[in-house]
Design a protein around this motif. Structure first.
Motif, PDB file in Angstrom:
ATOM      1  N   ALA A 169       0.675  -1.201  -0.480  1.00  0.00           N
ATOM      2  CA  ALA A 169      -0.198   0.158   0.113  1.00  0.00           C
ATOM      3  C   ALA A 169       0.548   1.226   0.218  1.00  0.00           C
ATOM      4  N   TRP A 170       0.381   2.229  -0.959  1.00  0.00           N
ATOM      5  CA  TRP A 170       0.838   3.386  -0.471  1.00  0.00           C
ATOM      6  C   TRP A 170       0.230   4.725  -1.391  1.00  0.00           C
ATOM      7  N   ARG A 171       0.893   6.133  -0.607  1.00  0.00           N
ATOM      8  CA  ARG A 171       0.279   7.471  -1.039  1.00  0.00           C
ATOM      9  C   ARG A 171       0.581   7.327  -2.149  1.00  0.00           C
ATOM     10  N   ALA A 172      -0.710   8.503  -3.569  1.00  0.00           N
ATOM     11  CA  ALA A 172      -0.061   8.813  -4.392  1.00  0.00           C
ATOM     12  C   ALA A 172       1.090   9.969  -4.086  1.00  0.00           C
ATOM     13  N   GLY A 173       1.417  10.023  -5.058  1.00  0.00           N
ATOM     14  CA  GLY A 173       2.433  11.616  -4.940  1.00  0.00           C
ATOM     15  C   GLY A 173       2.005  12.781  -6.446  1.00  0.00           C
ATOM     16  N   GLY A 174       2.987  13.385  -6.111  1.00  0.00           N
ATOM     17  CA  GLY A 174       2.938  14.454  -7.557  1.00  0.00           C
ATOM     18  C   GLY A 174       1.443  15.532  -7.129  1.00  0.00           C
ATOM     19  N   ALA A 175       2.127  16.429  -8.674  1.00  0.00           N
ATOM     20  CA  ALA A 175       0.728  17.557  -7.994  1.00  0.00           C
ATOM     21  C   ALA A 175      -0.580  17.793  -8.192  1.00  0.00           C
ATOM     22  N   LYS A 176      -1.139  16.999  -6.739  1.00  0.00           N
ATOM     23  CA  LYS A 176      -2.879  16.712  -6.313  1.00  0.00           C
ATOM     24  C   LYS A 176      -3.665  17.196  -5.840  1.00  0.00           C
ATOM     25  N   GLU A 177      -4.672  18.037  -6.246  1.00  0.00           N
ATOM     26  CA  GLU A 177      -5.334  18.343  -4.651  1.00  0.00           C
ATOM     27  C   GLU A 177      -5.594  16.983  -3.148  1.00  0.00           C
ATOM     28  N   ASN A 178      -6.120  16.534  -3.787  1.00  0.00           N
ATOM     29  CA  ASN A 178      -6.064  14.645  -3.338  1.00  0.00           C
ATOM     30  C   ASN A 178      -4.622  13.469  -3.881  1.00  0.00           C
ATOM     31  N   ARG A 179      -4.268  13.424  -2.544  1.00  0.00           N
ATOM     32  CA  ARG A 179      -3.846  12.090  -2.967  1.00  0.00           C
ATOM     33  C   ARG A 179      -4.109  11.088  -2.453  1.00  0.00           C
ATOM     34  N   ALA A 180      -4.518  10.116  -2.843  1.00  0.00           N
ATOM     35  CA  ALA A 180      -5.333   9.092  -3.074  1.00  0.00           C
ATOM     36  C   ALA A 180      -4.246   8.093  -2.397  1.00  0.00           C
ATOM     37  N   ILE A 181      -4.662   6.263  -2.075  1.00  0.00           N
ATOM     38  CA  ILE A 181      -3.736   5.563  -1.526  1.00  0.00           C
ATOM     39  C   ILE A 181      -4.424   4.328  -2.733  1.00  0.00           C
ATOM     40  N   PHE A 182      -3.384   3.685  -2.953  1.00  0.00           N
ATOM     41  CA  PHE A 182      -3.771   3.031  -3.358  1.00  0.00           C
ATOM     42  C   PHE A 182      -2.795   1.537  -2.967  1.00  0.00           C
ATOM     43  N   VAL A 183      -3.700   0.017  -3.336  1.00  0.00           N
ATOM     44  CA  VAL A 183      -2.987  -0.917  -2.790  1.00  0.00           C
ATOM     45  C   VAL A 183      -2.498  -1.822  -3.900  1.00  0.00           C
ATOM     46  N   ALA A 184      -2.085  -3.044  -3.807  1.00  0.00           N
ATOM     47  CA  ALA A 184      -1.357  -3.815  -5.304  1.00  0.00           C
ATOM     48  C   ALA A 184      -1.454  -4.779  -4.717  1.00  0.00           C
ATOM     49  N   HIS A 185      -1.762  -6.482  -4.567  1.00  0.00           N
ATOM     50  CA  HIS A 185      -0.819  -7.228  -4.708  1.00  0.00           C
ATOM     51  C   HIS A 185      -0.761  -8.253  -5.816  1.00  0.00           C
ATOM     52  N   THR A 186       0.092  -9.289  -5.780  1.00  0.00           N
ATOM     53  CA  THR A 186       0.684 -10.251  -5.817  1.00  0.00           C
ATOM     54  C   THR A 186      -0.453 -11.149  -6.154  1.00  0.00           C
ATOM     55  N   SER A 187       0.393 -11.458  -8.335  1.00  0.00           N
ATOM     56  CA  SER A 187      -0.698 -12.417  -8.528  1.00  0.00           C
ATOM     57  C   SER A 187       0.006 -14.463  -8.289  1.00  0.00           C
ATOM     58  N   ALA A 188      -1.314 -14.237  -8.009  1.00  0.00           N
ATOM     59  CA  ALA A 188      -0.872 -15.858  -7.403  1.00  0.00           C
ATOM     60  C   ALA A 188      -0.118 -16.631  -7.738  1.00  0.00           C
ATOM     61  N   GLY A 189       0.606 -17.445  -6.862  1.00  0.00           N
ATOM     62  CA  GLY A 189       1.747 -18.055  -6.861  1.00  0.00           C
ATOM     63  C   GLY A 189       2.859 -17.145  -7.275  1.00  0.00           C
ATOM     64  N   ASP A 190       3.025 -15.771  -7.597  1.00  0.00           N
ATOM     65  CA  ASP A 190       3.973 -15.343  -8.063  1.00  0.00           C
ATOM     66  C   ASP A 190       4.492 -13.611  -7.762  1.00  0.00           C
ATOM     67  N   VAL A 191       5.816 -13.240  -6.985  1.00  0.00           N
ATOM     68  CA  VAL A 191       5.779 -12.770  -6.024  1.00  0.00           C
ATOM     69  C   VAL A 191       6.649 -11.764  -6.848  1.00  0.00           C
TER      70      VAL A 191
END
Length: 209
Positions: A169-191
């Motif tokens: 999980a991480w917070r978005a960067g850049g010139a944004k009024e609202n820095r959103a939080i994003f989440v990503a996970h690995t594919s099954a069985g593939d790190v």
């Protein structure tokens, strides 16, 4: 895990936290280790009791002259309850490209350590990217870029499930009024492969950076 006397140290409790043994140096930084907001060592333990500690270590003596020395992300392990530690090994493949020294660690029950950190090796413009690596059998695998243009001052988050699925999980960067939080996970069985990230917050964060 802590910084004490300018070194990365670990203090162990065997009575449920009522008392702690004297801290031992996991990484000897010759008294020059420094910390800050979210910039601290991370510690994890596997099912067999093996400890893994990650931290940024300044390896270039010339960096100590800088106000904010740039370190390299390293890991050490201990199999005897923090009495002794392995020699530090570097995680980030490209040196001096992680000056913010922000990272996260998650240790799986099988002993694999999963690390995410801010890195700018591919940045031609200001900003930070998010990288990930797995430590398997004491060896660092290939560094993988998970996301681009993340928040420059927020440490990422990371977790690993019993199935081996890794979530970052991480917070978005850049010139944004609202820095959103994003989440990503690995594919099954593939790190080594992360699926497309999803935005976590449904309402504006009102955090502009």
């Amino acid at each position: 895990a802590c910084i004490q006397g300018g070194n990365y140290c670990v203090s162990v409790s065997v009575d449920g936290g009522k008392s702690f043994a004297a801290p031992t140096a996991a990484i000897d930084c010759q008294g020059r280790a420094r910390g800050g907001a979210q910039r601290v060592p991370r510690l994890g333990i596997d099912a067999k009791g093996r400890l893994t500690l990650t931290a940024f270590v300044v390896t270039d003596p010339a960096e100590h002259a800088a106000r904010y020395p740039t370190g390299e992300l390293h890991f050490v392990t201990s199999v005897d309850g923090a009495k002794t530690w392995t020699a530090p090994m570097r995680i980030n493949e490209i040196s001096k490209q992680a000056p913010e020294q922000l990272h996260a660690l998650a240790v799986a029950s099988d002993g694999d350590a999963h690390v995410a950190w801010l890195d700018l090796r591919d940045r031609k413009q200001p900003g930070q990217d998010l990288y990930y690596a797995r430590i398997h059998d004491g060896k660092v695998e290939q560094n993988i870029k998970v996301a681009e243009l993340v928040c420059e001052c927020c440490a990422p988050g990371i977790a690993v499930a019993r199935s081996g699925l890794v979530t970052v999980a991480w917070r978005a960067g850049g010139a944004k009024e609202n820095r959103a939080i994003f989440v990503a996970h690995t594919s099954a069985g593939d790190v080594a492969t992360f699926v497309a990230p999803e935005q976590l917050n449904s309402q504006p964060s009102n955090v502009a950076g």
